[in-house]
Write an enzyme that holds these catalytic residues in place. Structure first.
Site, PDB file in Angstrom:
ATOM      1  N   TYR A 164       4.648  -8.827  10.057  1.00 50.66           N
ATOM      2  CA  TYR A 164       4.504  -8.918   8.591  1.00 50.66           C
ATOM      3  C   TYR A 164       5.557  -9.856   7.995  1.00 50.66           C
ATOM      4  CZ  TYR A 164       4.066  -6.999   3.800  1.00 50.66           C
ATOM      5  OH  TYR A 164       3.895  -6.834   2.446  1.00 50.66           O
ATOM      6  N   LYS A 168       4.743 -13.231   6.008  1.00 53.45           N
ATOM      7  CA  LYS A 168       5.109 -13.352   4.587  1.00 53.45           C
ATOM      8  C   LYS A 168       6.063 -14.518   4.356  1.00 53.45           C
ATOM      9  CE  LYS A 168       2.774 -10.215   2.381  1.00 53.45           C
ATOM     10  NZ  LYS A 168       1.551 -10.686   1.698  1.00 53.45           N
TER      11      LYS A 168
HETATM   12  P1  NAI Z   1      -3.217  -2.292  -0.544  1.00 55.64           P
HETATM   13  O1  NAI Z   1      -3.376  -1.860   0.867  1.00 55.64           O
HETATM   14  O2  NAI Z   1      -3.399  -1.273  -1.627  1.00 55.64           O
HETATM   15  O3  NAI Z   1      -4.188  -3.528  -0.859  1.00 55.64           O
HETATM   16  C1  NAI Z   1      -4.529  -4.486   0.074  1.00 55.64           C
HETATM   17  C2  NAI Z   1      -6.035  -4.693   0.016  1.00 55.64           C
HETATM   18  O4  NAI Z   1      -6.395  -5.765   0.903  1.00 55.64           O
HETATM   19  C3  NAI Z   1      -6.820  -3.470   0.459  1.00 55.64           C
HETATM   20  O5  NAI Z   1      -7.704  -3.060  -0.573  1.00 55.64           O
HETATM   21  C4  NAI Z   1      -7.576  -3.937   1.713  1.00 55.64           C
HETATM   22  O6  NAI Z   1      -8.876  -3.366   1.854  1.00 55.64           O
HETATM   23  C5  NAI Z   1      -7.637  -5.436   1.492  1.00 55.64           C
HETATM   24  N1  NAI Z   1      -7.815  -6.180   2.740  1.00 55.64           N
HETATM   25  C6  NAI Z   1      -7.213  -5.957   3.932  1.00 55.64           C
HETATM   26  N2  NAI Z   1      -7.630  -6.849   4.850  1.00 55.64           N
HETATM   27  C7  NAI Z   1      -8.516  -7.674   4.224  1.00 55.64           C
HETATM   28  C8  NAI Z   1      -9.264  -8.805   4.635  1.00 55.64           C
HETATM   29  N3  NAI Z   1      -9.184  -9.252   5.896  1.00 55.64           N
HETATM   30  N4  NAI Z   1     -10.055  -9.418   3.725  1.00 55.64           N
HETATM   31  C9  NAI Z   1     -10.150  -8.975   2.450  1.00 55.64           C
HETATM   32  N5  NAI Z   1      -9.457  -7.885   2.005  1.00 55.64           N
HETATM   33  C10 NAI Z   1      -8.645  -7.253   2.880  1.00 55.64           C
HETATM   34  O7  NAI Z   1      -1.752  -2.946  -0.658  1.00 55.64           O
HETATM   35  P2  NAI Z   1      -0.904  -3.498  -1.906  1.00 55.64           P
HETATM   36  O8  NAI Z   1       0.392  -2.798  -1.882  1.00 55.64           O
HETATM   37  O9  NAI Z   1      -1.701  -3.507  -3.149  1.00 55.64           O
HETATM   38  O10 NAI Z   1      -0.616  -5.000  -1.403  1.00 55.64           O
HETATM   39  C11 NAI Z   1      -1.070  -6.167  -2.061  1.00 55.64           C
HETATM   40  C12 NAI Z   1      -0.263  -7.357  -1.552  1.00 55.64           C
HETATM   41  O11 NAI Z   1       1.106  -7.233  -1.949  1.00 55.64           O
HETATM   42  C13 NAI Z   1      -0.249  -7.516  -0.032  1.00 55.64           C
HETATM   43  O12 NAI Z   1      -0.301  -8.876   0.304  1.00 55.64           O
HETATM   44  C14 NAI Z   1       1.089  -6.926   0.353  1.00 55.64           C
HETATM   45  O13 NAI Z   1       1.554  -7.437   1.574  1.00 55.64           O
HETATM   46  C15 NAI Z   1       1.936  -7.358  -0.826  1.00 55.64           C
HETATM   47  N6  NAI Z   1       3.151  -6.551  -0.982  1.00 55.64           N
HETATM   48  C16 NAI Z   1       3.095  -5.272  -1.464  1.00 55.64           C
HETATM   49  C17 NAI Z   1       4.267  -4.551  -1.633  1.00 55.64           C
HETATM   50  C18 NAI Z   1       4.274  -3.205  -2.251  1.00 55.64           C
HETATM   51  O14 NAI Z   1       5.368  -2.735  -2.593  1.00 55.64           O
HETATM   52  N7  NAI Z   1       3.143  -2.545  -2.435  1.00 55.64           N
HETATM   53  C19 NAI Z   1       5.564  -5.090  -1.237  1.00 55.64           C
HETATM   54  C20 NAI Z   1       5.522  -6.438  -0.775  1.00 55.64           C
HETATM   55  C21 NAI Z   1       4.343  -7.134  -0.644  1.00 55.64           C
END
Ligand code: NAI
Length: 303
Positions: A164, A168
């Site tokens: 990851y 990133k």
């Molecule tokens: P989340 O797991 O709630 O949302 C991620 C979404 O991406 C999910 O709905 C999933 O179904 C979808 N997904 C996964 N693989 C996929 C694919 N191959 N094609 C299309 N959709 C796909 O996670 P969250 O927390 O909302 O994360 C959003 C972004 O923010 C991510 O890139 C994550 O790495 C980044 N992030 C989040 C942090 C946090 O504190 N929540 C911290 C740092 C980064």
């Protein structure tokens, strides 16, 4: 006039978490939104058309315009279909938000090739695929923008996230390259490192009272708090803002530094391994970085 009136935005991974709030906020500002989500588990397994459609229904119920896409960002052909969905439904594309993500945490020494590849595929390759598929349209219309989600796990570090963190930090390089290469076509590219309570960080242990207290603080970091910056970056208000790395944590917004030479030492006759040990390293050691993790640097509670 709403901020994103007339604009078409693709938000990947918008079926839940941070991406869902992006889609809702962008639609509320007048954007027509492609709500892309594979509907997989946090680790990237399975497929479910439900989450993307549910967000589309929410947007439409409020009078907005949206269409669902359940293609995976991690596949070049599928990524092209995501962009085509925007063109077929709304006739153009103005912004790609690379937000889809999965986690396969494991200490480096135990990480499998499959765990490495799947995370690189969704985050780094997926961001490239969707951004690249939109690039010809941005180029020909002489406008467009990218918002790419990064993480302090890459910018600073974290245990058990080699895949990851590498993905990133790779996105940082990708975003800067897109900003450089597309500047002459008035295309902007920026990164956001979010901190938010979503299912992705829902696996943090809560066994001890200390861990429970920490968890309660993390839960205060609402996913909806990230959306205003993404809306701003997608809008014409952000003209001239490109190649930057921002962070959002509840009510705080950060601008991150970018790598530049920190110290230099010079020796007229050139260096040997011994003289590096005797002079160069002592001269620079005071400026070495500690083996910090994200939480060591963000050591104060979210505000
Ligand atoms: P989340 O797991 O709630 O949302 C991620 C979404 O991406 C999910 O709905 C999933 O179904 C979808 N997904 C996964 N693989 C996929 C694919 N191959 N094609 C299309 N959709 C796909 O996670 P969250 O927390 O909302 O994360 C959003 C972004 O923010 C991510 O890139 C994550 O790495 C980044 N992030 C989040 C942090 C946090 O504190 N929540 C911290 C740092 C980064």
């Amino acid at each position: 006039m709403k901020l994103l009136e007339g604009k078409v935005v693709i938000v990947t991974g918008a079926g839940g978490g941070i991406g869902r709030d992006f889609a809702l906020a962008m639609a509320a500002e007048g954007a027509k939104v492609v709500v892309n989500d594979l509907g997989s588990s946090v680790s990237g397994e399975g497929k479910d058309a439900g989450p993307a459609q549910k967000v589309v229904d929410e947007i439409k119920a409020k009078g907005g315009a949206a269409v669902a896409s359940t293609d995976s960002v991690a596949d070049w052909e599928a990524a092209n279909r995501i962009v085509k969905t925007a063109l077929d439904a709304f006739g153009r594309v103005d912004c790609v938000v690379n937000n889809a993500g999965i986690l396969r945490d494991r200490f480096f020494f135990n990480m499998s090739v499959e765990e490495w590849r799947s995370v690189i595929d969704v985050h780094l390759n997926g961001s490239f695929y969707v951004a690249r598929a939109a690039a010809p349209y941005f180029k020909s219309q002489n406008s467009g923008c990218y918002v790419n989600m990064t993480s302090t796990s890459g910018l600073i570090g974290n245990f058990g996230q080699a895949n990851y963190s590498a993905a990133k930090l790779g996105i940082i390089g990708l975003s800067k390259s897109m900003a450089l290469d597309m500047a002459k076509y008035h295309v902007r590219s920026n990164c956001i490192a979010p901190f938010a309570w979503s299912r992705m960080i829902g696996t943090i242990p809560s066994d001890t009272p200390e861990q429970q207290a920490r968890l309660e603080k993390i839960k205060r970091m609402d996913t909806a708090k990230i959306a205003p910056l993404a809306v701003y970056l997608a809008s014409d208000l952000a003209e001239g803002v490109t190649g930057q790395i921002f962070g959002v944590r509840a009510n705080e917004i950060f601008l991150f530094s970018q790598n530049r030479p920190l110290r230099s030492v010079h020796r007229a006759g050139g260096w040997t391994p011994e003289s590096i040990a005797e002079q160069a390293i002592p001269a620079m050691r005071a400026h070495f970085y500690a083996l910090d993790r994200s939480q060591d640097v963000f050591s104060w509670d979210p505000i």
